[in-house]
Write a protein that holds these residues in place. Structure first.
Motif, PDB file in Angstrom:
ATOM      1  N   LYS A  34      -2.076 104.500 -17.274  1.00  0.00           N
ATOM      2  CA  LYS A  34      -1.303 104.196 -18.479  1.00  0.00           C
ATOM      3  C   LYS A  34      -1.359 105.361 -19.465  1.00  0.00           C
ATOM      4  CE  LYS A  34      -0.847 100.723 -22.136  1.00  0.00           C
ATOM      5  NZ  LYS A  34       0.517 101.081 -22.352  1.00  0.00           N
ATOM      6  N   VAL A  35      -2.534 105.886 -19.702  1.00  0.00           N
ATOM      7  CA  VAL A  35      -2.667 107.025 -20.614  1.00  0.00           C
ATOM      8  C   VAL A  35      -1.964 108.244 -20.032  1.00  0.00           C
ATOM      9  CG1 VAL A  35      -4.331 108.650 -21.599  1.00  0.00           C
ATOM     10  CG2 VAL A  35      -4.769 106.203 -21.717  1.00  0.00           C
ATOM     11  N   LEU A  36      -2.119 108.474 -18.739  1.00  0.00           N
ATOM     12  CA  LEU A  36      -1.479 109.626 -18.102  1.00  0.00           C
ATOM     13  C   LEU A  36       0.037 109.569 -18.262  1.00  0.00           C
ATOM     14  CD1 LEU A  36      -1.828 112.166 -16.326  1.00  0.00           C
ATOM     15  CD2 LEU A  36      -1.583 110.679 -14.351  1.00  0.00           C
ATOM     16  N   VAL A  37       0.610 108.400 -18.015  1.00  0.00           N
ATOM     17  CA  VAL A  37       2.065 108.278 -18.124  1.00  0.00           C
ATOM     18  C   VAL A  37       2.513 108.330 -19.580  1.00  0.00           C
ATOM     19  CG1 VAL A  37       4.013 106.721 -17.768  1.00  0.00           C
ATOM     20  CG2 VAL A  37       2.346 107.046 -15.963  1.00  0.00           C
ATOM     21  N   ASP A  38       1.898 107.523 -20.436  1.00  0.00           N
ATOM     22  CA  ASP A  38       2.355 107.413 -21.824  1.00  0.00           C
ATOM     23  C   ASP A  38       2.087 108.671 -22.649  1.00  0.00           C
ATOM     24  OD1 ASP A  38       3.213 104.887 -21.232  1.00  0.00           O
ATOM     25  OD2 ASP A  38       1.485 103.872 -22.132  1.00  0.00           O
ATOM     26  N   GLN A  39       0.953 109.327 -22.421  1.00  0.00           N
ATOM     27  CA  GLN A  39       0.547 110.428 -23.286  1.00  0.00           C
ATOM     28  C   GLN A  39       0.739 111.814 -22.674  1.00  0.00           C
ATOM     29  OE1 GLN A  39      -0.332 109.587 -26.366  1.00  0.00           O
ATOM     30  NE2 GLN A  39      -0.093 107.451 -25.793  1.00  0.00           N
ATOM     31  N   VAL A  40       0.838 111.905 -21.338  1.00  0.00           N
ATOM     32  CA  VAL A  40       0.931 113.224 -20.704  1.00  0.00           C
ATOM     33  C   VAL A  40       2.286 113.443 -20.042  1.00  0.00           C
ATOM     34  CG1 VAL A  40      -0.093 114.720 -18.941  1.00  0.00           C
ATOM     35  CG2 VAL A  40      -1.571 113.301 -20.360  1.00  0.00           C
ATOM     36  N   VAL A  41       2.747 112.491 -19.260  1.00  0.00           N
ATOM     37  CA  VAL A  41       3.975 112.690 -18.479  1.00  0.00           C
ATOM     38  C   VAL A  41       5.226 112.431 -19.310  1.00  0.00           C
ATOM     39  CG1 VAL A  41       5.270 111.872 -16.477  1.00  0.00           C
ATOM     40  CG2 VAL A  41       2.810 112.175 -16.314  1.00  0.00           C
ATOM     41  N   MET A  42       5.255 111.350 -20.052  1.00  0.00           N
ATOM     42  CA  MET A  42       6.483 110.970 -20.752  1.00  0.00           C
ATOM     43  C   MET A  42       6.864 111.904 -21.904  1.00  0.00           C
ATOM     44  SD  MET A  42       7.608 108.724 -18.864  1.00  0.00           S
ATOM     45  CE  MET A  42       9.043 108.184 -19.729  1.00  0.00           C
ATOM     46  N   PRO A  43       5.940 112.452 -22.689  1.00  0.00           N
ATOM     47  CA  PRO A  43       6.375 113.361 -23.760  1.00  0.00           C
ATOM     48  C   PRO A  43       7.184 114.571 -23.261  1.00  0.00           C
ATOM     49  CG  PRO A  43       4.170 112.604 -24.230  1.00  0.00           C
ATOM     50  CD  PRO A  43       4.513 112.113 -22.851  1.00  0.00           C
ATOM     51  N   ILE A  76      17.182  93.878 -24.106  1.00  0.00           N
ATOM     52  CA  ILE A  76      16.726  94.201 -22.748  1.00  0.00           C
ATOM     53  C   ILE A  76      16.074  95.572 -22.842  1.00  0.00           C
ATOM     54  CG2 ILE A  76      17.450  94.690 -20.392  1.00  0.00           C
ATOM     55  CD1 ILE A  76      19.841  92.831 -20.873  1.00  0.00           C
ATOM     56  N   GLN A  77      14.774  95.631 -22.654  1.00  0.00           N
ATOM     57  CA  GLN A  77      14.033  96.873 -22.829  1.00  0.00           C
ATOM     58  C   GLN A  77      13.880  97.581 -21.481  1.00  0.00           C
ATOM     59  OE1 GLN A  77      10.520  95.503 -24.832  1.00  0.00           O
ATOM     60  NE2 GLN A  77      11.554  95.525 -26.818  1.00  0.00           N
ATOM     61  N   TYR A  78      14.922  98.287 -21.092  1.00  0.00           N
ATOM     62  CA  TYR A  78      14.909  98.965 -19.800  1.00  0.00           C
ATOM     63  C   TYR A  78      14.029 100.215 -19.818  1.00  0.00           C
ATOM     64  CZ  TYR A  78      18.465 102.102 -21.771  1.00  0.00           C
ATOM     65  OH  TYR A  78      19.142 102.994 -22.548  1.00  0.00           O
ATOM     66  N   GLY A  79      13.661 100.698 -20.981  1.00  0.00           N
ATOM     67  CA  GLY A  79      12.747 101.835 -21.076  1.00  0.00           C
ATOM     68  C   GLY A  79      11.367 101.495 -20.534  1.00  0.00           C
ATOM     69  N   ALA A  80      10.948 100.253 -20.769  1.00  0.00           N
ATOM     70  CA  ALA A  80       9.662  99.819 -20.224  1.00  0.00           C
ATOM     71  C   ALA A  80       9.702  99.825 -18.695  1.00  0.00           C
ATOM     72  CB  ALA A  80       9.315  98.429 -20.746  1.00  0.00           C
ATOM     73  N   LEU A  81      10.866  99.497 -18.136  1.00  0.00           N
ATOM     74  CA  LEU A  81      11.019  99.528 -16.677  1.00  0.00           C
ATOM     75  C   LEU A  81      10.923 100.960 -16.160  1.00  0.00           C
ATOM     76  CD1 LEU A  81      11.656  98.044 -14.038  1.00  0.00           C
ATOM     77  CD2 LEU A  81      14.074  98.428 -14.538  1.00  0.00           C
ATOM     78  N   ILE A  82      11.502 101.914 -16.871  1.00  0.00           N
ATOM     79  CA  ILE A  82      11.408 103.320 -16.470  1.00  0.00           C
ATOM     80  C   ILE A  82       9.950 103.776 -16.514  1.00  0.00           C
ATOM     81  CG2 ILE A  82      12.021 105.683 -17.131  1.00  0.00           C
ATOM     82  CD1 ILE A  82      14.715 104.542 -18.110  1.00  0.00           C
ATOM     83  N   ASN A  83       9.220 103.421 -17.592  1.00  0.00           N
ATOM     84  CA  ASN A  83       7.800 103.770 -17.683  1.00  0.00           C
ATOM     85  C   ASN A  83       7.010 103.159 -16.533  1.00  0.00           C
ATOM     86  OD1 ASN A  83       7.959 105.389 -19.905  1.00  0.00           O
ATOM     87  ND2 ASN A  83       7.080 103.917 -21.330  1.00  0.00           N
ATOM     88  N   SER A  84       7.277 101.899 -16.226  1.00  0.00           N
ATOM     89  CA  SER A  84       6.563 101.242 -15.132  1.00  0.00           C
ATOM     90  C   SER A  84       6.875 101.901 -13.793  1.00  0.00           C
ATOM     91  CB  SER A  84       6.931  99.757 -15.070  1.00  0.00           C
ATOM     92  OG  SER A  84       6.489  99.103 -16.225  1.00  0.00           O
ATOM     93  N   GLY A  85       8.119 102.312 -13.610  1.00  0.00           N
ATOM     94  CA  GLY A  85       8.480 103.003 -12.369  1.00  0.00           C
ATOM     95  C   GLY A  85       7.744 104.317 -12.221  1.00  0.00           C
ATOM     96  N   ILE A  86       7.605 105.054 -13.307  1.00  0.00           N
ATOM     97  CA  ILE A  86       6.867 106.317 -13.259  1.00  0.00           C
ATOM     98  C   ILE A  86       5.392 106.058 -12.990  1.00  0.00           C
ATOM     99  CG2 ILE A  86       6.127 108.286 -14.653  1.00  0.00           C
ATOM    100  CD1 ILE A  86       8.931 108.238 -15.903  1.00  0.00           C
ATOM    101  N   LYS A  87       4.843 105.027 -13.616  1.00  0.00           N
ATOM    102  CA  LYS A  87       3.447 104.663 -13.349  1.00  0.00           C
ATOM    103  C   LYS A  87       3.256 104.328 -11.873  1.00  0.00           C
ATOM    104  CE  LYS A  87       2.390 102.755 -17.875  1.00  0.00           C
ATOM    105  NZ  LYS A  87       2.044 101.549 -18.620  1.00  0.00           N
ATOM    106  N   PHE A  88       4.187 103.564 -11.326  1.00  0.00           N
ATOM    107  CA  PHE A  88       4.094 103.198  -9.913  1.00  0.00           C
ATOM    108  C   PHE A  88       4.108 104.440  -9.029  1.00  0.00           C
ATOM    109  CE2 PHE A  88       6.302 102.482  -5.901  1.00  0.00           C
ATOM    110  CZ  PHE A  88       5.412 101.609  -5.293  1.00  0.00           C
ATOM    111  N   LEU A  89       5.003 105.375  -9.324  1.00  0.00           N
ATOM    112  CA  LEU A  89       5.080 106.598  -8.518  1.00  0.00           C
ATOM    113  C   LEU A  89       3.787 107.405  -8.603  1.00  0.00           C
ATOM    114  CD1 LEU A  89       8.739 107.756  -9.211  1.00  0.00           C
ATOM    115  CD2 LEU A  89       7.814 106.740  -7.120  1.00  0.00           C
ATOM    116  N   ILE A  90       3.184 107.462  -9.782  1.00  0.00           N
ATOM    117  CA  ILE A  90       1.919 108.186  -9.935  1.00  0.00           C
ATOM    118  C   ILE A  90       0.814 107.509  -9.129  1.00  0.00           C
ATOM    119  CG2 ILE A  90       0.095 108.791 -11.575  1.00  0.00           C
ATOM    120  CD1 ILE A  90       2.324 109.331 -13.608  1.00  0.00           C
TER     121      ILE A  90
END
Length: 136
Positions: A34-43, A76-90
């Motif tokens: 969660k930290v990796l995606v939210d704080q490192v990958v997504m910015p 409909i918060q599709y951004g959360a789905l994009i974040n979850s997809g990136i987390k899944f891939l990681i």
């Protein structure tokens, strides 16, 4: 066999303990991802997409009414789905790398056997005598 003895036998298997350890480690790993995606990958991805914050992306179906105190926002918060997809891939990538490393360790060739030790002097002498007798 009673229910309690069957349950004790079930719990005593190593698989149950291994599964419990895996679930606990997985829960702890979830925070890291969660930290990796939210704080490192997504910015950086947000920077590449002109500052878009994926977690805030949404399709608003009913806007919030400023005249009321209660939140009436429906979106409909599709951004959360994009974040979850990136987390899944990681997570999938990390698990793939771990499984690949474990398989490589399992496939490692066994250590080479040491050269056979020299026979004792008596056996060497007897072998020499045998060879001389065969030559005659």
């Amino acid at each position: 066999m009673g229910v309690f003895s069957e349950f004790r036998e079930f719990i005593a298997r190593g698989n149950v303990v291994d599964l419990a350890v895996g679930v606990i480690i997985g829960a702890a790993f979830n925070d890291i991802v969660k930290v990796l995606v939210d704080q490192v990958v997504m910015p950086p991805i947000g920077l590449l997409t002109s500052g878009v914050d994926f977690s805030k992306l949404a399709i608003i179906l009913k806007p919030d009414d400023p005249a009321t105190e209660a939140s009436e926002l429906v979106a409909i918060q599709y951004g959360a789905l994009i974040n979850s997809g990136i987390k899944f891939l990681i997570v999938a990538w990390v698990v793939f790398i771990i499984v690949k490393a474990v398989n490589a360790m399992r496939r490692a060739p066994p250590p080479a056997e040491a050269a056979p030790a020299a026979p004792p002097p008596q056996e060497a002498l007897l072998a020499e005598i045998r060879d001389l007798l065969k030559a005659k």
